[in-house]
Design a protein around this motif. Structure first.
Motif, PDB file in Angstrom:
ATOM      1  N   VAL A   1       0.858  -1.180   0.000  1.00 30.28           N
ATOM      2  CA  VAL A   1       0.000   0.000   0.000  1.00 30.28           C
ATOM      3  C   VAL A   1       0.893   1.228   0.000  1.00 30.28           C
ATOM      4  N   ASP A   2       0.721   2.053  -1.021  1.00 27.80           N
ATOM      5  CA  ASP A   2       1.558   3.261  -1.173  1.00 27.80           C
ATOM      6  C   ASP A   2       3.047   2.917  -1.145  1.00 27.80           C
ATOM      7  N   GLY A   3       3.390   1.758  -1.736  1.00 32.88           N
ATOM      8  CA  GLY A   3       4.783   1.365  -1.856  1.00 32.88           C
ATOM      9  C   GLY A   3       5.378   0.699  -0.634  1.00 32.88           C
ATOM     10  N   GLY A   4       4.585   0.488   0.414  1.00 30.08           N
ATOM     11  CA  GLY A   4       5.105  -0.146   1.630  1.00 30.08           C
ATOM     12  C   GLY A   4       4.068  -1.061   2.253  1.00 30.08           C
ATOM     13  N   LYS A   5       4.307  -1.412   3.500  1.00 25.97           N
ATOM     14  CA  LYS A   5       3.388  -2.298   4.204  1.00 25.97           C
ATOM     15  C   LYS A   5       2.200  -1.514   4.746  1.00 25.97           C
ATOM     16  N   MET A   6       1.096  -2.241   4.905  1.00 19.50           N
ATOM     17  CA  MET A   6      -0.048  -1.647   5.595  1.00 19.50           C
ATOM     18  C   MET A   6       0.263  -1.540   7.077  1.00 19.50           C
ATOM     19  N   SER A   7      -0.190  -0.465   7.680  1.00 22.34           N
ATOM     20  CA  SER A   7       0.081  -0.257   9.095  1.00 22.34           C
ATOM     21  C   SER A   7      -0.993   0.644   9.686  1.00 22.34           C
ATOM     22  N   LYS A   8      -1.515   0.246  10.841  1.00 19.56           N
ATOM     23  CA  LYS A   8      -2.494   1.098  11.515  1.00 19.56           C
ATOM     24  C   LYS A   8      -1.889   2.440  11.882  1.00 19.56           C
ATOM     25  N   SER A   9      -0.598   2.427  12.237  1.00 19.35           N
ATOM     26  CA  SER A   9       0.061   3.679  12.612  1.00 19.35           C
ATOM     27  C   SER A   9       0.150   4.640  11.428  1.00 19.35           C
ATOM     28  N   LEU A  10       0.205   4.082  10.212  1.00 23.40           N
ATOM     29  CA  LEU A  10       0.258   4.927   9.016  1.00 23.40           C
ATOM     30  C   LEU A  10      -1.133   5.272   8.503  1.00 23.40           C
ATOM     31  N   GLY A  11      -2.155   4.622   9.076  1.00 24.86           N
ATOM     32  CA  GLY A  11      -3.523   4.904   8.658  1.00 24.86           C
ATOM     33  C   GLY A  11      -3.849   4.455   7.253  1.00 24.86           C
ATOM     34  N   ASN A  12      -3.220   3.369   6.796  1.00 22.12           N
ATOM     35  CA  ASN A  12      -3.456   2.909   5.420  1.00 22.12           C
ATOM     36  C   ASN A  12      -3.979   1.475   5.355  1.00 22.12           C
ATOM     37  N   VAL A  13      -4.665   1.049   6.420  1.00 19.16           N
ATOM     38  CA  VAL A  13      -5.289  -0.271   6.405  1.00 19.16           C
ATOM     39  C   VAL A  13      -6.718  -0.084   5.906  1.00 19.16           C
ATOM     40  N   TRP A  14      -6.903  -0.196   4.589  1.00 16.77           N
ATOM     41  CA  TRP A  14      -8.172   0.147   3.968  1.00 16.77           C
ATOM     42  C   TRP A  14      -9.089  -1.060   3.860  1.00 16.77           C
ATOM     43  N   ASN A  15     -10.391  -0.822   4.071  1.00 15.44           N
ATOM     44  CA  ASN A  15     -11.380  -1.870   3.873  1.00 15.44           C
ATOM     45  C   ASN A  15     -12.428  -1.410   2.861  1.00 15.44           C
ATOM     46  N   LEU A  16     -13.476  -2.208   2.719  1.00 13.07           N
ATOM     47  CA  LEU A  16     -14.458  -1.926   1.672  1.00 13.07           C
ATOM     48  C   LEU A  16     -15.223  -0.625   1.920  1.00 13.07           C
ATOM     49  N   ASP A  17     -15.454  -0.287   3.181  1.00 16.21           N
ATOM     50  CA  ASP A  17     -16.116   0.983   3.486  1.00 16.21           C
ATOM     51  C   ASP A  17     -15.254   2.166   3.048  1.00 16.21           C
ATOM     52  N   ASP A  18     -13.937   2.056   3.229  1.00 14.94           N
ATOM     53  CA  ASP A  18     -13.029   3.125   2.791  1.00 14.94           C
ATOM     54  C   ASP A  18     -13.075   3.280   1.277  1.00 14.94           C
ATOM     55  N   VAL A  19     -13.178   2.155   0.591  1.00 11.59           N
ATOM     56  CA  VAL A  19     -13.258   2.191  -0.875  1.00 11.59           C
ATOM     57  C   VAL A  19     -14.507   2.942  -1.322  1.00 11.59           C
ATOM     58  N   ARG A  20     -15.635   2.637  -0.693  1.00 11.51           N
ATOM     59  CA  ARG A  20     -16.882   3.324  -1.040  1.00 11.51           C
ATOM     60  C   ARG A  20     -16.811   4.808  -0.693  1.00 11.51           C
ATOM     61  N   ALA A  21     -16.206   5.114   0.449  1.00 12.27           N
ATOM     62  CA  ALA A  21     -16.115   6.502   0.881  1.00 12.27           C
ATOM     63  C   ALA A  21     -15.316   7.353  -0.107  1.00 12.27           C
ATOM     64  N   ARG A  22     -14.405   6.700  -0.838  1.00 11.68           N
ATOM     65  CA  ARG A  22     -13.628   7.410  -1.865  1.00 11.68           C
ATOM     66  C   ARG A  22     -14.354   7.463  -3.205  1.00 11.68           C
ATOM     67  N   GLY A  23     -15.580   6.946  -3.232  1.00 14.58           N
ATOM     68  CA  GLY A  23     -16.377   7.038  -4.444  1.00 14.58           C
ATOM     69  C   GLY A  23     -16.236   5.883  -5.411  1.00 14.58           C
ATOM     70  N   PHE A  24     -15.636   4.774  -4.970  1.00 16.63           N
ATOM     71  CA  PHE A  24     -15.433   3.628  -5.856  1.00 16.63           C
ATOM     72  C   PHE A  24     -16.414   2.504  -5.531  1.00 16.63           C
TER      73      PHE A  24
END
Length: 342
Positions: free
Chosen positions: A274-297
């Motif tokens: 994710v964004d060239g690195g690992k997913m991490s809660k500390s980085l706030g990049n652990v995305w799920n399906l709700d996040d995908v919808r929230a971005r309009g996809f």
């Protein structure tokens, strides 16, 4: 139809041949229900779905089983130590661990439907197959492949000379303390737990080993695969992080019991970046399906983004990549409309 698959066990592509003509028995490592699946998990699950669809389009009847791990997956898998992941989440949410497991299981199945995955033949829960696990453990003890210490039962890797054939991690090369802390109960540091005794564990079952036991993570998949697909299966899938120790231990305990190959083909999907690195809660990049919808996809766009790259190749998830996937999918949809008009 003749085709080849890359077999992790053989470390090469091999012609695919099912054990029973026209039938494929496939076991997919499913979720551990302590949190909502994220985009990295979806890649492995969608790979299994695409593989199943390819096999069916090639004329096979696919008997697909994807397990639900709802007990026994500890925070330190290699050392068989730490807290149960579901119980840890239950304490955080102040709920019963079974409530946690069932809630996230419902969410997982709903996500699969939205991502367009065909339903598996079965989604067995580990907690509903404890008798099968205990039967396997007793058989391994009778064969001299396992031993009991203070209510804990461990598989002895020295009794299975082929241990390491999947991952390359040979038991004789794994020194005590080099990768995991020494457990004085174990004869070898990489002997792994088949059954754990812990009076503080919330999810527990009585057995002859004591009143407060629960299964090890590895024995669960072996027992569920045998129950629903038989002693030998064609394909076992999972993410590459499952290769060691999980799948290595599955092979050791199952083949020690049956004396036959557990799975003919082992297929593992590459971990998602994710964004060239690992997913991490500390980085706030652990995305799920709700996040995908929230971005309009639409979830369909995520499906396309995750399956458009080869499953064994690195894949970097970014929101820009999602925009590219959306554009490519719109072009494909437009092509389908024009073909139908013609």
């Amino acid at each position: 139809m003749a085709f080849q698959v890359y077999n992790t066990l053989a470390r090469r592509k091999e012609p695919f041949r099912s054990l029973e003509p026209g039938v494929v028995r496939m076991y997919n490592c499913g979720p551990t229900d302590y949190s909502r699946p994220h985009v990295g998990n979806y890649r492995a699950f969608l790979f299994a779905d695409v593989l199943r669809r390819w096999l069916e389009s090639s004329g096979y009847e696919v008997r697909q089983v994807m397990n639900i791990t709802d007990v026994g997956h500890l925070t330190d898998d290699t050392a068989d130590e730490g807290e149960d992941k579901i119980e840890a989440q239950a304490r955080r949410e102040k709920l019963d661990p079974f409530e946690i497991a069932r809630g996230y299981e419902r969410q997982f199945l709903a996500d699969l439907r939205e991502l367009g995955a065909e339903p598996a033949m079965a989604y067995p829960r580990a907690t509903e197959h404890v008798p099968e696990m205990l039967a396997m453990i007793e058989a391994l003890l009778d064969k001299g492949c396992a031993y009991e210490v203070d209510g804990n039962v461990y598989f002895e890797v020295a009794t299975f000379p082929e241990y390491g054939k999947l991952s390359g991690n040979r038991a004789e090369e794994l020194e005590a303390g080099a990768r995991i802390a020494v457990n004085d109960q174990k004869r070898h540091p990489h002997d792994f737990a088949l059954w754990k005794s812990d009076p503080h564990h919330l999810m527990k079952w009585p057995s002859r080993f004591g009143p407060d036991g629960f299964p090890g993570w590895h024995i669960e998949c072996s027992a569920m695969a045998r129950r629903h697909l038989g002693e030998q299966i064609d394909i076992h899938t999972g993410g590459e992080d499952n290769i060691f120790p999980h799948h290595e231990c599955e092979i050791a305990q199952t083949e020690s019991l049956t004396g036959r190959p557990f799975a003919t083909y082992w297929m593992h999907s590459k971990l998602l970046q994710v964004d060239g690195g690992k997913m991490s809660k500390s980085l706030g990049n652990v995305w799920n399906l709700d996040d995908v919808r929230a971005r309009g996809f639409d979830p369909r766009v995520l499906r396309y983004a995750l399956i458009r790259a080869h499953y064994r190749q690195p894949l970097n998830f970014t929101w820009d990549a999602m925009k590219d996937a959306q554009s490519a999918l719109e072009s494909l949809d437009d092509l389908v409309v024009r073909l139908r008009d013609l």
